[in-house]
Scaffold this motif. Structure first.
Motif, short mmCIF file in Angstrom:
data_model
loop_
_atom_site.label_atom_id
_atom_site.label_comp_id
_atom_site.label_asym_id
_atom_site.label_seq_id
_atom_site.Cartn_x
_atom_site.Cartn_y
_atom_site.Cartn_z
N ILE A 116 24.21 -18.96 -45.77
CA ILE A 116 24.64 -18.58 -44.42
C ILE A 116 25.96 -19.28 -44.09
CG2 ILE A 116 24.03 -18.58 -41.98
CD1 ILE A 116 21.05 -18.88 -42.96
N ASP A 117 26.93 -18.49 -43.72
CA ASP A 117 28.24 -19.00 -43.30
C ASP A 117 28.06 -19.54 -41.88
OD1 ASP A 117 30.80 -19.49 -42.45
OD2 ASP A 117 31.60 -17.56 -43.09
N THR A 118 27.98 -20.87 -41.75
CA THR A 118 27.70 -21.47 -40.45
C THR A 118 28.86 -21.32 -39.46
OG1 THR A 118 28.39 -23.64 -41.26
CG2 THR A 118 26.04 -23.11 -41.37
N SER A 119 30.03 -20.94 -39.93
CA SER A 119 31.15 -20.73 -39.01
C SER A 119 30.95 -19.47 -38.18
CB SER A 119 32.48 -20.66 -39.78
OG SER A 119 32.56 -19.46 -40.51
N THR A 120 29.93 -18.67 -38.50
CA THR A 120 29.70 -17.42 -37.77
C THR A 120 28.77 -17.61 -36.58
OG1 THR A 120 27.86 -16.77 -39.21
CG2 THR A 120 30.08 -16.06 -39.85
N PHE A 121 28.34 -18.83 -36.33
CA PHE A 121 27.45 -19.07 -35.19
C PHE A 121 28.23 -19.42 -33.95
CE2 PHE A 121 24.52 -19.86 -38.68
CZ PHE A 121 23.43 -19.13 -38.26
N ALA B 292 18.54 -10.33 -43.95
CA ALA B 292 18.45 -11.08 -45.21
C ALA B 292 17.02 -11.51 -45.48
CB ALA B 292 19.37 -12.30 -45.16
N TYR B 293 16.32 -11.95 -44.44
CA TYR B 293 14.91 -12.33 -44.60
C TYR B 293 14.10 -11.13 -45.09
CZ TYR B 293 10.15 -13.72 -43.66
OH TYR B 293 8.81 -13.99 -43.80
N ASP B 294 14.32 -9.98 -44.50
CA ASP B 294 13.61 -8.77 -44.93
C ASP B 294 13.91 -8.46 -46.38
OD1 ASP B 294 12.52 -8.52 -42.39
OD2 ASP B 294 14.02 -7.05 -41.73
N SER C 138 26.52 -13.73 -42.72
CA SER C 138 26.82 -14.31 -41.42
C SER C 138 25.53 -14.55 -40.64
CB SER C 138 27.73 -13.35 -40.63
OG SER C 138 27.04 -12.14 -40.36
N GLY C 139 25.65 -15.28 -39.56
CA GLY C 139 24.48 -15.59 -38.76
C GLY C 139 23.75 -14.37 -38.24
N ASP C 140 24.46 -13.31 -37.94
CA ASP C 140 23.79 -12.12 -37.41
C ASP C 140 23.11 -11.28 -38.50
OD1 ASP C 140 26.11 -11.12 -38.52
OD2 ASP C 140 26.66 -9.89 -36.79
#
Length: 162
Positions: A157-162, A142-144, A135-137
């Protein structure tokens, strides 16, 4: 993330595929994706036995790599193709290219026709990337995990979570 698709595609095309990775931690995955051999840079003795045996090496990593070592694994006339994008210049001893008439090449991305051909090939052979939906949060975490090499093999990334 690119390497695991490369292994699957090359194996589906009938190539004898070997994986060279940092550690042995992904060996089971590499073999599941179609590799017949797996080597770790952390175990250089195993790679010494492979000197001069590879026809083609495709480097998919964006971290700096020891291209001279990789060139040493190629047979005469072999090619090292880099598709990763290291942040810093990568030194190469030209003698490693000249001795053995080896090739060092790079590639970025194909056009629409090549991309469609690859997608059709993957669909026809049941090949797909291994992804983890986030999810967006979860982007920072995820980057780490990407930086720490703790992702297998792509985040989506599930863009529906923004």
């Amino acid at each position: 993330g690119l390497g695991h698709m490369g292994v699957q595609i090359a194996a589906a095309m009938g190539a004898e595929v070997s994986v060279i990775s940092q550690t042995m931690s992904k060996e089971a995955d590499g073999l599941k994706f179609g590799a017949t051999s797996y080597y770790a840079l952390s175990e250089p003795e195993a790679l010494k036995e492979q000197a001069g045996t590879f026809d083609l090496i495709i480097s998919t990593v964006s971290a700096s790599s020891d291209f001279d070592m990789l060139l040493g694994l190629l047979r005469p006339g072999g090619a090292l193709v880099n598709v990763g994008a290291p942040e810093h210049p990568v030194p190469v001893s030209l003698g490693n290219l000249i001795n053995g008439n080896k090739i060092l090449a790079g590639s970025n991305i194909g056009g629409i026709a090549e991309t469609q051909e690859m997608l059709d090939f993957c669909a026809g052979n049941g090949l797909a990337p291994q992804v983890e939906l986030i999810s967006g949060d979860e982007i920072t975490a995820a980057y780490d995990r990407v930086v720490d090499s703790q992702v297998r093999y792509r985040f989506v990334i599930d863009t529906s979570t923004f």
